[in-house]
Write an enzyme that holds these catalytic residues in place. Structure first.
Site, PDB file in Angstrom:
ATOM      1  N   ASP A   1       0.838  -1.204   0.000  1.00  0.00           N
ATOM      2  CA  ASP A   1       0.000   0.000   0.000  1.00  0.00           C
ATOM      3  C   ASP A   1       0.866   1.246   0.000  1.00  0.00           C
ATOM      4  OD1 ASP A   1      -2.411  -1.254   0.109  1.00  0.00           O
ATOM      5  OD2 ASP A   1      -3.064  -0.350   1.986  1.00  0.00           O
TER       6      ASP A   1
ATOM      7  N   TYR B   1       2.008   4.759   1.621  1.00  0.00           N
ATOM      8  CA  TYR B   1       1.977   5.269   2.999  1.00  0.00           C
ATOM      9  C   TYR B   1       0.721   6.114   3.184  1.00  0.00           C
ATOM     10  CZ  TYR B   1       6.933   3.958   3.151  1.00  0.00           C
ATOM     11  OH  TYR B   1       8.124   3.274   3.111  1.00  0.00           O
TER      12      TYR B   1
ATOM     13  N   PHE C   1       7.829   2.126  -1.013  1.00  0.00           N
ATOM     14  CA  PHE C   1       8.880   2.292  -0.001  1.00  0.00           C
ATOM     15  C   PHE C   1       9.449   3.717   0.044  1.00  0.00           C
ATOM     16  CE2 PHE C   1       9.073  -2.335  -0.720  1.00  0.00           C
ATOM     17  CZ  PHE C   1       8.944  -2.783   0.583  1.00  0.00           C
TER      18      PHE C   1
ATOM     19  N   HIS D   1      10.177  -9.694   4.570  1.00  0.00           N
ATOM     20  CA  HIS D   1       9.971  -8.253   4.381  1.00  0.00           C
ATOM     21  C   HIS D   1      10.969  -7.465   5.236  1.00  0.00           C
ATOM     22  CE1 HIS D   1       7.779  -4.402   4.409  1.00  0.00           C
ATOM     23  NE2 HIS D   1       7.202  -4.841   3.304  1.00  0.00           N
TER      24      HIS D   1
END
Length: 227
Positions: free
Chosen positions: A65, A67, A78, A187
């Site tokens: 998603d 932020y 990211f 992750h």
């Protein structure tokens, strides 16, 4: 349907833009931007594509998603806008790069310089309501970005796909491993980075593969002048 996106992507994805699911998605997203605060800003929804024509793609990093905090999302997974605190997952990405390749960790979390070098920084969901994580999931974005990954796998050769975490790995099941390098690990979030993200060697492996393929490697950290 007319969608404002870089021309080579528009040609590749036109069949998706003309499908019913995308019409419903478009109507939902437009209504959400009118109704409330949505990130990233509308002009940046397709920024990952607009920066990087298809023929320049060398690496694909899959996120989930955007932020959802104020002024964070800039259309690249990211990545955050300049001046915004670097999120924990990106801090861990930077730590792993430093460990593998050396260099100075940037003070900025803006990854535009990655995109400009050939990295498609693709979130599975391209919009989110402010302060409501996951609020635009299961509205059609996942189907759209699944199609992007599948089309890249079929149309291109010699790409590097970085799949961090089970969500990205499931999304990457359509990738042809005979044509592309697929690197998977846990992750980089603080909850899982110590379980195999740290030490995965992905950044060095990516550059080694690109060089072997006759492509220029990625400069993961910008020069001090550009930080």
């Amino acid at each position: 349907m007319e969608v404002r996106i870089e021309e080579s992507w528009k040609k590749l994805l036109q069949e998706d833009f003309d499908r019913d699911y995308f019409l419903h998605l478009r109507n939902f997203v437009k209504s959400e931007y009118r109704r409330t605060t949505v990130y990233p800003p509308a002009k940046n929804i397709f920024r990952a594509f607009d920066i990087l024509p298809i023929h320049k793609v060398k690496v694909v990093i899959l996120g989930q998603d955007p932020y959802h905090g104020d002024n964070q999302a800039n259309g690249l997974c990211f990545s955050v806008n300049p001046g915004v605190d670097i999120p924990p997952s990106l801090k861990n990405i930077y730590k792993e790069i430093e460990q593998e390749l050396g260099g100075s960790i940037p003070k900025s979390g803006d990854l535009t310089h990655w995109a400009e070098q050939g990295i498609l920084l693709l979130n599975a969901t391209l919009t989110v309501e402010a302060h409501r994580a996951g609020s635009h999931q299961k509205k059609g974005w996942e189907e759209f970005t699944d199609s992007v990954v599948e089309k890249l796998s079929k149309r291109m050769e010699g790409l590097v796909f970085l799949l961090w975490g089970s969500y990205a790995q499931k999304k990457g099941e359509v990738i042809d491993r005979n044509k592309h390098l697929v690197l998977s690990s846990p992750h980089p979030s603080p909850l899982s980075a110590s379980r195999g993200f740290f030490g995965n060697g992905h950044f060095r492996k990516t550059n080694d593969y690109l060089i072997q393929s006759g492509k220029s490697p990625i400069n993961w950290f910008p020069s001090p002048q550009s930080i």
